[in-house]
Enzyme design. Structure first.
Site, PDB file in Angstrom:
ATOM      1  N   GLY A   1       0.580  -0.954  -0.197  1.00  0.00           N
ATOM      2  CA  GLY A   1       0.173   0.364  -0.072  1.00  0.00           C
ATOM      3  C   GLY A   1       0.713   1.241   0.600  1.00  0.00           C
ATOM      4  O   GLY A   1       0.155   1.760  -0.016  1.00  0.00           O
TER       5      GLY A   1
ATOM      6  N   GLY B   1       4.196  -3.605  -3.926  1.00  0.00           N
ATOM      7  CA  GLY B   1       4.198  -4.054  -5.735  1.00  0.00           C
ATOM      8  C   GLY B   1       4.318  -2.744  -6.448  1.00  0.00           C
ATOM      9  O   GLY B   1       5.075  -2.173  -6.294  1.00  0.00           O
TER      10      GLY B   1
ATOM     11  N   ARG C   1      -6.586   3.100 -15.928  1.00  0.00           N
ATOM     12  CA  ARG C   1      -6.301   3.647 -14.884  1.00  0.00           C
ATOM     13  C   ARG C   1      -6.499   4.759 -14.873  1.00  0.00           C
ATOM     14  O   ARG C   1      -7.118   5.082 -13.802  1.00  0.00           O
ATOM     15  CB  ARG C   1      -5.364   3.643 -13.964  1.00  0.00           C
ATOM     16  CG  ARG C   1      -4.537   2.320 -14.300  1.00  0.00           C
ATOM     17  CD  ARG C   1      -3.358   2.283 -12.762  1.00  0.00           C
ATOM     18  NE  ARG C   1      -3.652   2.406 -11.653  1.00  0.00           N
ATOM     19  CZ  ARG C   1      -3.301   3.550 -11.013  1.00  0.00           C
ATOM     20  NH1 ARG C   1      -2.903   4.677 -11.886  1.00  0.00           N
ATOM     21  NH2 ARG C   1      -3.331   3.787  -9.321  1.00  0.00           N
TER      22      ARG C   1
ATOM     23  N   TYR D   1     -10.335   5.145 -12.791  1.00  0.00           N
ATOM     24  CA  TYR D   1     -10.016   5.755 -11.332  1.00  0.00           C
ATOM     25  C   TYR D   1      -9.457   7.174 -11.601  1.00  0.00           C
ATOM     26  O   TYR D   1      -9.537   7.793 -10.349  1.00  0.00           O
ATOM     27  CB  TYR D   1      -8.448   5.454 -10.326  1.00  0.00           C
ATOM     28  CG  TYR D   1      -8.261   4.147  -9.539  1.00  0.00           C
ATOM     29  CD1 TYR D   1      -9.323   2.548  -9.532  1.00  0.00           C
ATOM     30  CD2 TYR D   1      -7.638   2.879 -10.834  1.00  0.00           C
ATOM     31  CE1 TYR D   1      -9.061   1.413 -10.111  1.00  0.00           C
ATOM     32  CE2 TYR D   1      -7.262   1.586 -11.384  1.00  0.00           C
ATOM     33  CZ  TYR D   1      -8.099   1.169 -10.291  1.00  0.00           C
ATOM     34  OH  TYR D   1      -7.622  -0.394 -10.255  1.00  0.00           O
TER      35      TYR D   1
ATOM     36  N   CYS E   1     -12.753   2.701 -29.500  1.00  0.00           N
ATOM     37  CA  CYS E   1     -14.036   3.120 -29.788  1.00  0.00           C
ATOM     38  C   CYS E   1     -14.655   3.164 -29.065  1.00  0.00           C
ATOM     39  O   CYS E   1     -16.368   2.460 -28.715  1.00  0.00           O
ATOM     40  CB  CYS E   1     -14.089   1.972 -31.257  1.00  0.00           C
ATOM     41  SG  CYS E   1     -16.097   2.101 -31.952  1.00  0.00           S
ATOM     42  N   GLU E   2     -15.016   4.325 -27.620  1.00  0.00           N
ATOM     43  CA  GLU E   2     -14.958   4.681 -26.951  1.00  0.00           C
ATOM     44  C   GLU E   2     -14.764   6.229 -26.106  1.00  0.00           C
ATOM     45  O   GLU E   2     -13.715   6.162 -26.251  1.00  0.00           O
ATOM     46  CB  GLU E   2     -14.788   3.675 -26.077  1.00  0.00           C
ATOM     47  CG  GLU E   2     -15.439   3.858 -24.525  1.00  0.00           C
ATOM     48  CD  GLU E   2     -15.624   2.267 -23.768  1.00  0.00           C
ATOM     49  OE1 GLU E   2     -15.658   1.404 -24.309  1.00  0.00           O
ATOM     50  OE2 GLU E   2     -15.452   2.910 -22.258  1.00  0.00           O
TER      51      GLU E   2
HETATM   52  N1  LLP Z   1      -1.009  -6.911  -0.611  1.00  0.00           N
HETATM   53  C1  LLP Z   1      -2.052  -7.563  -1.155  1.00  0.00           C
HETATM   54  C2  LLP Z   1      -3.019  -8.325  -0.341  1.00  0.00           C
HETATM   55  C3  LLP Z   1      -3.171  -6.634  -2.165  1.00  0.00           C
HETATM   56  O1  LLP Z   1      -4.661  -7.244  -2.038  1.00  0.00           O
HETATM   57  C4  LLP Z   1      -1.883  -5.706  -2.218  1.00  0.00           C
HETATM   58  C5  LLP Z   1      -3.115  -4.972  -3.644  1.00  0.00           C
HETATM   59  C6  LLP Z   1      -0.858  -5.379  -2.184  1.00  0.00           C
HETATM   60  C7  LLP Z   1      -0.233  -6.389  -1.517  1.00  0.00           C
HETATM   61  C8  LLP Z   1      -0.122  -4.512  -2.834  1.00  0.00           C
HETATM   62  O2  LLP Z   1      -0.069  -3.200  -2.704  1.00  0.00           O
HETATM   63  P1  LLP Z   1       0.457  -1.978  -3.792  1.00  0.00           P
HETATM   64  O3  LLP Z   1       1.733  -1.589  -2.849  1.00  0.00           O
HETATM   65  O4  LLP Z   1       0.845  -1.956  -4.616  1.00  0.00           O
HETATM   66  O5  LLP Z   1      -0.744  -0.478  -3.146  1.00  0.00           O
HETATM   67  N2  LLP Z   1      -5.697  -1.814  -9.576  1.00  0.00           N
HETATM   68  C9  LLP Z   1      -5.399  -0.698  -7.987  1.00  0.00           C
HETATM   69  C10 LLP Z   1      -4.569  -1.110  -7.209  1.00  0.00           C
HETATM   70  C11 LLP Z   1      -5.211  -2.462  -6.697  1.00  0.00           C
HETATM   71  C12 LLP Z   1      -4.613  -3.426  -5.249  1.00  0.00           C
HETATM   72  C13 LLP Z   1      -5.019  -4.422  -5.379  1.00  0.00           C
HETATM   73  N3  LLP Z   1      -4.401  -4.865  -3.889  1.00  0.00           N
HETATM   74  C14 LLP Z   1      -4.741   0.280  -9.426  1.00  0.00           C
HETATM   75  O6  LLP Z   1      -4.326   0.105 -10.385  1.00  0.00           O
HETATM   76  O7  LLP Z   1      -3.973   1.073  -8.594  1.00  0.00           O
END
Ligand code: LLP
Length: 432
Positions: free
Chosen positions: A249, A293, A331, A335, A362-363
């Protein structure tokens, strides 16, 4: 430097990515294409690893969340850097395994793992399965028994925290599809159930509060709630958790409006918080872990496009259309995420042309950015969208049957293909 170390301007006024000229790269690899500065990825891995050791404890290992970006070449880097990995599907497990990732260093997540997923994870020797709920616990106990093993698990707990990020990426709330909530008593029930399973070895707990979080407060709150929960479990059942993983996160700077983030200081403050709470409860500190991540890969990535048209709708706005869009980066559509866009051929010129960056689908909603300012482009100009390393390639689709771009890995001044460009034959490959 533009925003992050991976992006700069050279003597020709061109954008550089990982030190290489973006215009030359585009001639070699075509557009659209994703680029990843692997030296920057490695630097983030090392930053996490050394600071986790320093502030979270000697057994603490960062767990890279592959949902942010997942392909074999990247998993090789993550393995070389000595991190663990978080996989959320059999597809991600398969990719990690194919890359030779040590599967005992894998955490397997997901709120609805099928029996086939669980059996596959066991067959690959996944280190820890993060069990989401009672149904999965029973299925895993049965499948592990059939395989003749005792599977190590964590239980996913929902601590009930609202981290003030985008609603769609909040995951630690009580009203969530993920995990078992402390507030409702279900978390306590699943611990008792797990301790009673013959083929399961409960190693500890996991929670995740959300993504793109700039402030350490939500993590600190999660630490408090989870450690209080661990102390309560110990008091009532005698069970001591060995591992506490508080999820991913940490935020990333996408535009100059976003704050700069001092990751090391955040980790230090969190580590101190963990220590003081454990002292308060008189408990031994479990092995603490987190699953970054986005913050490992986002700022190492950029996408290069070619402009196809510049259209000025008199009295309204200017549309700059590129040869990609929501299929390679959904994204903004999902979002309204903001990005920094650069005219890669005039990266040092005044960014004074206000426009909307449109994709080729096409959107009407297929936009990449609105109200941005760049040096005025024309048909054929190369544009760079920066900080696209996370949740772009991993969320890409073939909408409108558009082939997905390649991922080009840049390391030590050299570029190589990490994922090749899809062809039209790839597009029809599965059609019978
Ligand atoms: N661990 C779990 C259990 C998670 O659900 C996630 C992200 C992470 C780790 C990694 O989080 P990070 O460090 O990347 O924030 N598609 C969305 C983000 C969805 C994140 C879902 N879970 C976007 O493009 O912002």
């Amino acid at each position: 430097m533009i925003l992050h170390n991976s992006f700069n301007t050279n003597e020709k006024g061109h954008l550089t990515i990982g030190g290489l000229d973006a215009v030359c790269l585009s001639r070699e690899f075509g557009t659209p294409a994703y680029y990843l500065d692997c030296n920057a990825v490695r630097a983030m891995c090392r930053m996490y690893k050394s600071n986790f050791l320093k502030y979270f404890g000697e057994k603490s290992l960062p767990v890279y969340a592959g949902k942010a970006l997942c392909f074999k070449g990247l998993y090789s880097i993550i393995a070389e850097e000595g991190l663990a990995a978080d996989c959320v599907s059999s597809g991600e497990l398969h990719t990690a395994n194919a890359a030779g990732f040590p599967m005992d260093r894998v955490f397997f997540h997901g709120n609805n793992k099928t029996d086939a997923d669980l059996a596959y994870a066991i067959r690959l020797g996944v280190g820890l399965i993060v069990v989401d709920g009672l149904d999965e616990l029973a299925a895993l106990d049965r499948i592990a028994g059939e395989a003749g093993i005792r599977q190590n698990i964590l239980l996913r707990i929902t601590p009930g925290i609202d981290p003030h990020t985008h609603q769609k990426i909040v995951t630690g709330n009580v009203d969530s599809k993920f995990g078992s909530a402390i507030m409702t008593g279900q978390a306590f029930d699943i611990v008792k159930a797990a301790l009673a399973c013959k083929n399961i070895n409960l190693k500890g707990f996991h929670c995740h509060v959300g993504s793109q979080i700039f402030d350490i407060e939500p993590f600190s709150e999660a630490a408090e709630i989870m450690l209080a929960f661990i102390a309560k479990i110990k008091g009532e059942t005698g069970y001591s958790a060995e591992i506490l993983n508080i999820g991913g996160g940490f935020g990333v700077r996408y535009t100059e409006e976003d704050p700069e983030i001092d990751y090391e200081n955040n980790i230090r403050m969190l580590g101190e918080r963990f220590d003081s709470i454990c002292r308060e409860y008189g408990m031994e500190k479990p092995s603490i872990s987190m699953e970054p991540g986005r913050s490992i890969v986002a700022a190492a990535g950029a996408t290069l496009y070619t402009v196809g048209s510049v259209k000025e709708v008199t009295g309204f706005r200017n549309y700059v259309s590129v040869d990609g869009g929501m299929p390679d980066n959904p994204r903004y559509t999902l979002y309204q995420s903001k990005y920094t866009v650069v005219n890669a051929e005039k990266a040092d010129a005044a960014a004074d042309y206000e426009c909307t960056l449109a994709g080729r689908c096409c959107e009407s909603g297929d936009l990449l950015a609105e109200g941005i300012k760049i040096a005025k482009p024309q048909r054929g100009t190369i544009l760079g969208v920066l900080v696209t390393g996370a949740y772009n390639y991993s969320m890409a689709s073939n909408y409108n049957r558009i082939p997905r771009p390649p991922v080009i890995m840049i390391e030590d001044g050299k570029a190589r293909v990490g994922v090749r460009r899809e062809t039209f034959d790839d597009i029809i490959h599965l059609d019978i």
